[in-house]
Design an enzyme around this catalytic site. Structure first.
Site, PDB file in Angstrom:
ATOM      1  N   ASP A  14      -2.112   5.517  -5.471  1.00 30.43           N
ATOM      2  CA  ASP A  14      -2.328   4.657  -4.314  1.00 30.43           C
ATOM      3  C   ASP A  14      -2.547   3.216  -4.748  1.00 30.43           C
ATOM      4  O   ASP A  14      -3.575   2.890  -5.347  1.00 30.43           O
ATOM      5  CB  ASP A  14      -3.548   5.175  -3.535  1.00 30.43           C
ATOM      6  CG  ASP A  14      -3.832   4.374  -2.279  1.00 30.43           C
ATOM      7  OD1 ASP A  14      -2.973   3.565  -1.883  1.00 30.43           O
ATOM      8  OD2 ASP A  14      -4.903   4.571  -1.680  1.00 30.43           O
ATOM      9  N   ASP A  35       0.827  -1.203   0.000  1.00 33.10           N
ATOM     10  CA  ASP A  35       0.000   0.000   0.000  1.00 33.10           C
ATOM     11  C   ASP A  35       0.862   1.254   0.000  1.00 33.10           C
ATOM     12  O   ASP A  35       1.489   1.583   1.007  1.00 33.10           O
ATOM     13  CB  ASP A  35      -0.918  -0.008   1.237  1.00 33.10           C
ATOM     14  CG  ASP A  35      -1.857   1.184   1.275  1.00 33.10           C
ATOM     15  OD1 ASP A  35      -2.022   1.850   0.231  1.00 33.10           O
ATOM     16  OD2 ASP A  35      -2.422   1.458   2.353  1.00 33.10           O
TER      17      ASP A  35
END
Length: 419
Positions: A267, A30
């Site tokens: 992201d 992430d």
């Protein structure tokens, strides 16, 4: 360092090799957060509102009691202070009962108090733990030991069933602790058709090889957000659909207001690209005017995607002509960077073909809530498939090049030969 990433239905997993003897724990990679955490305790780990994952084979937990090198982080470390993010750096130590003399000298050895860490929709609660992490060198047969790696040992979560390796710019993140934030990293996400395929992995490269000899890439500057300095932001200037003129995008997608809101967050922990209104609706209108196929309203209602079409599915002899009538989508970022999205990254088949047709849906979404808090848009992992993305942290820029990530994986030795 080169680590393989396994693709699952909504992200890419990196396996953390933690503890003595080692325990392998798959977690999401992430770039939109800092903390690395793993589910802890075989019986005690509890995930609320995670019914979708009850039968998921990916879930595995870490047991610190089975590791001879595991210990709780102490309250006076910078990591403990960072995870509690208090105005007063003494707060976490006070909570854990340290005396004033040990606070002043920074010598209190009491354990760091439990923390709560919040994501967009989820929350995790755990304790900061340290243990040995093993990573692969550029040669997959060589491993390097990182002693006292700091991570969250999480016992309960809300909507976060699988651990996370944080790749943000904060001190707790995995690249930060491994010393790669002066250099950078890159990833090449496999196409979605390889999800859950055990024989091939996406390459994640960290350190010098990630940024070396990438001058042929298109680079867009990383935008500095004063309020959220640990995230990766880029600036979107326009979107082109097919041969139509470029759709102008709001300034908020490349600038920040005085509160730090705006910019486009890149992201890997968000699956789909999110665009603000009214830009998102304008994009849908342009696509509707260009796509000649009938809508699949039943699939739209079932999936929640806003634009699904019943598209012809040509026989194999005509595969060269597949999808010629679905328009291209190009994102134009700052510094004259134009990224032509591979078509499987935005119109995606929702099932197997039937009656020589297949339903394809647009996998973009509108930013929730319509308020202007946080990033103005998000560039998600699904739209980054078959694109090598380079985070050049030394030069503060992000590079793109469309490539066949399966071939890239094979060249890195990340493709198991089918015997």
């Amino acid at each position: 360092m080169v680590e393989p990433l396994k693709e699952v239905r909504d992200g890419y997993l990196i396996s953390l090799n933690l503890g003595t003897p080692p325990q392998l724990i798959p977690v999401f990679m992430d770039t939109g957060s800092d903390l690395t955490w793993v589910p802890c305790g075989n019986l005690s780990f509890d995930c609320m509102d995670c019914d979708d994952y009850r039968n998921n084979k990916v879930m595995s937990t870490f047991s610190p009691s089975y590791s001879s090198s595991s210990f709780r982080d102490s309250c006076s470390t910078s990591f403990c202070i960072d995870i509690h993010s208090s105005d007063n750096t003494f707060d976490p130590c006070t909570i854990s009962g340290c005396s004033l003399p040990t606070l002043i000298k920074g010598t209190c050895s009491r354990p760091c108090p439990s923390f709560a860490y919040t994501y967009g929709v989820g929350v995790v609660i755990g304790s900061l733990t340290r243990d040995t992490l093993r990573v692969h060198g550029s040669n997959p047969n060589v491993t390097r030991e990182i002693p006292k790696f700091c991570f969250g040992c999480v016992g309960s979560t809300y909507r976060e069933p699988i651990g996370i390796a944080g790749f943000g710019k904060g001190p707790l993140s995995l690249p930060s602790q491994l010393g790669f934030l002066q250099k950078g990293f890159s990833h090449c996400f496999l196409a979605f058709k390889f999800a859950n395929n055990p024989n091939i992995s996406s390459p994640l490269v960290m350190g010098d090889p990630a940024t070396f000899s990438k001058d042929h890439f298109q680079f867009t500057p990383m935008l500095r957000c004063p309020m959220y300095p640990n995230y990766y932001y880029i600036g979107l200037e326009a979107i082109t659909v097919g041969n139509s003129s470029a759709t102008e995008v709001p300034l908020s997608l490349r600038e920040f207001d005085s509160l730090g809101n705006g910019g486009m967050l890149i992201d890997s922990g968000t699956t789909y690209t999110h665009l603000p209104e009214p830009l998102y609706s304008q994009l849908l209108s342009v696509l509707q005017s260009l796509v000649p196929y009938p809508r699949a309203k039943d699939v739209e209602a079932r999936t929640g995607f806003d634009l699904c079409y019943i598209t012809p599915c040509p026989n194999s002899s005509l595969t060269d002509n597949i999808d010629v009538l679905l328009p291209t989508i190009t994102f134009h970022f700052l510094n004259n960077v134009s990224l032509d999205l591979p078509q499987g990254n935005y119109f995606y088949a929702m099932g197997a073909p039937s009656n020589s047709s297949v339903v394809k849906c647009l996998l973009f979404q509108s930013m929730d809530g319509g308020d202007s808090y946080g990033p103005a848009g998000v560039f998600g992992s699904f739209q980054q498939q078959n694109v090598e993305v380079v985070y050049d942290l030394q030069k503060e820029r992000i590079g793109f090049q469309t490539v066949d990530c399966a071939s890239a994986a094979a060249s890195q030795g990340l493709h198991k030969n089918m015997s």
